[in-house]
Design a protein around this motif. Structure first.
Motif, PDB file in Angstrom:
ATOM      1  N   HIS A  17       3.295   8.495   1.203  1.00  0.00           N
ATOM      2  CA  HIS A  17       4.308   7.741   1.950  1.00  0.00           C
ATOM      3  C   HIS A  17       3.873   6.291   2.049  1.00  0.00           C
ATOM      4  O   HIS A  17       2.727   5.952   1.755  1.00  0.00           O
ATOM      5  CB  HIS A  17       4.472   8.337   3.358  1.00  0.00           C
ATOM      6  CG  HIS A  17       3.239   8.188   4.214  1.00  0.00           C
ATOM      7  ND1 HIS A  17       2.167   9.051   4.125  1.00  0.00           N
ATOM      8  CD2 HIS A  17       2.899   7.261   5.136  1.00  0.00           C
ATOM      9  CE1 HIS A  17       1.224   8.668   4.970  1.00  0.00           C
ATOM     10  NE2 HIS A  17       1.643   7.572   5.602  1.00  0.00           N
ATOM     11  N   ASP A  75       3.784   3.098   4.969  1.00  0.00           N
ATOM     12  CA  ASP A  75       3.945   2.821   6.403  1.00  0.00           C
ATOM     13  C   ASP A  75       4.825   1.590   6.513  1.00  0.00           C
ATOM     14  O   ASP A  75       4.345   0.473   6.279  1.00  0.00           O
ATOM     15  CB  ASP A  75       2.585   2.549   7.057  1.00  0.00           C
ATOM     16  CG  ASP A  75       1.756   3.814   7.212  1.00  0.00           C
ATOM     17  OD1 ASP A  75       2.083   4.831   6.580  1.00  0.00           O
ATOM     18  OD2 ASP A  75       0.784   3.771   7.968  1.00  0.00           O
ATOM     19  N   HIS A  96       0.391   6.237   0.067  1.00  0.00           N
ATOM     20  CA  HIS A  96      -0.871   6.898   0.388  1.00  0.00           C
ATOM     21  C   HIS A  96      -0.588   8.240   1.033  1.00  0.00           C
ATOM     22  O   HIS A  96       0.532   8.492   1.506  1.00  0.00           O
ATOM     23  CB  HIS A  96      -1.713   6.010   1.301  1.00  0.00           C
ATOM     24  CG  HIS A  96      -1.023   5.689   2.591  1.00  0.00           C
ATOM     25  ND1 HIS A  96      -0.069   4.701   2.688  1.00  0.00           N
ATOM     26  CD2 HIS A  96      -1.097   6.260   3.812  1.00  0.00           C
ATOM     27  CE1 HIS A  96       0.389   4.669   3.924  1.00  0.00           C
ATOM     28  NE2 HIS A  96      -0.212   5.605   4.635  1.00  0.00           N
ATOM     29  N   ARG A 150      -1.694   0.495  14.853  1.00  0.00           N
ATOM     30  CA  ARG A 150      -0.678  -0.374  14.299  1.00  0.00           C
ATOM     31  C   ARG A 150      -0.224  -1.407  15.309  1.00  0.00           C
ATOM     32  O   ARG A 150      -0.277  -1.170  16.500  1.00  0.00           O
ATOM     33  CB  ARG A 150       0.573   0.434  13.920  1.00  0.00           C
ATOM     34  CG  ARG A 150       0.409   1.478  12.850  1.00  0.00           C
ATOM     35  CD  ARG A 150       0.247   2.879  13.417  1.00  0.00           C
ATOM     36  NE  ARG A 150      -0.106   3.831  12.363  1.00  0.00           N
ATOM     37  CZ  ARG A 150       0.780   4.405  11.567  1.00  0.00           C
ATOM     38  NH1 ARG A 150       2.059   4.160  11.723  1.00  0.00           N
ATOM     39  NH2 ARG A 150       0.386   5.232  10.637  1.00  0.00           N
TER      40      ARG A 150
END
Ligand code: MD6
Ligand code: FE
Length: 218
Positions: free
Chosen positions: A136, A138, A192, A215
């Protein structure tokens, strides 16, 4: 052995940092010393926001169990992926981010060339043997100039580090207890994932791998 030889035999902090790609760094064992304290602080977070298996927008139950702390939490359900300031299970705000979490993340980011990283979300992932994370990107965060800091605790895993398109064949990187990956710049949107976790027992986490990803979401 004289003192100089003893020092030379120890890995230097410089030696422990390896670039994964332009913008991404692997800091081996960066959080190993703080790991017991991180896990203790994590227990308080989990008492307020326990692990749960979320649903993907397609209706699949994720094999990885998740929770969050900080001002925002990453969630997924039939409505999609997003950040939310409340835990959908309790409708209460996510637990505060322990100061040790924020400090480890900021130090790792600074060490990798990202000064003043101030995360507002820590996504907590728990893998048991067989659990995996599909490739996926991010990209639910607002500002891609901010890196992501990822702390691995407990059992080791094979991290799949791909390219900027889904087709690129991923590198396989073993992430062990205390390893930290800092991820930004040119590869901030790289695909990743995590290969299915192998069986094992870790003295601090038993049959689990815990991953903390920090994040700046808002
Ligand atoms: C994990 N990590 O290691 C999943 N994403 O359990 C991620 O999805 C991740 O480690 C972005 C940057 C670093 C990561
Ligand atoms: Fe990710």
């Amino acid at each position: 052995m004289i003192a100089g030889d003893l020092l030379a035999a120890l890995p230097s902090p410089e030696a422990a940092i390896s670039p994964l790609a332009e913008g991404a760094a692997l800091l081996r064992a960066f959080a190993a010393e703080e790991a017991p304290a991180l896990l203790e602080a994590l227990n308080s977070v989990l008492a307020a926001a326990p692990f749960r298996h979320m649903l993907t927008p397609g209706g699949h139950r994720m094999s990885v169990a998740m929770s969050n702390c900080g001002r925002l939490g990453w969630v997924t359900d039939r409505r999609g992926y997003r950040y939310d300031d409340r835990d959908p299970e309790t409708e209460r705000p996510w637990p505060a981010m322990p100061s040790l979490f924020a400090s480890v993340a900021a130090r790792a980011a600074a060490r990798s060339g990202y000064p003043a990283f101030a995360p507002d979300c820590c996504l907590i992932n728990r893998y048991h043997p067989g659990a995996r994370m599909a490739l996926h990107q991010d990209r639910d965060e607002r500002d891609f100039s901010q890196p992501i800091v990822s702390v691995s605790l407990g059992l080791p895993a094979i991290f799949l580090f791909g390219g900027l398109t889904r087709e690129a064949r991923p590198l396989r990187v073993r992430l062990a207890h205390g390893d930290v990956v800092v991820w930004g710049g040119r590869v901030r949107l790289a695909f990743h994932g995590v290969a299915p976790l192998a069986n094992g027992l870790h003295p601090l986490t038993g049959s689990a791998r815990i991953n903390l990803t920090f994040r700046k979401a808002a």
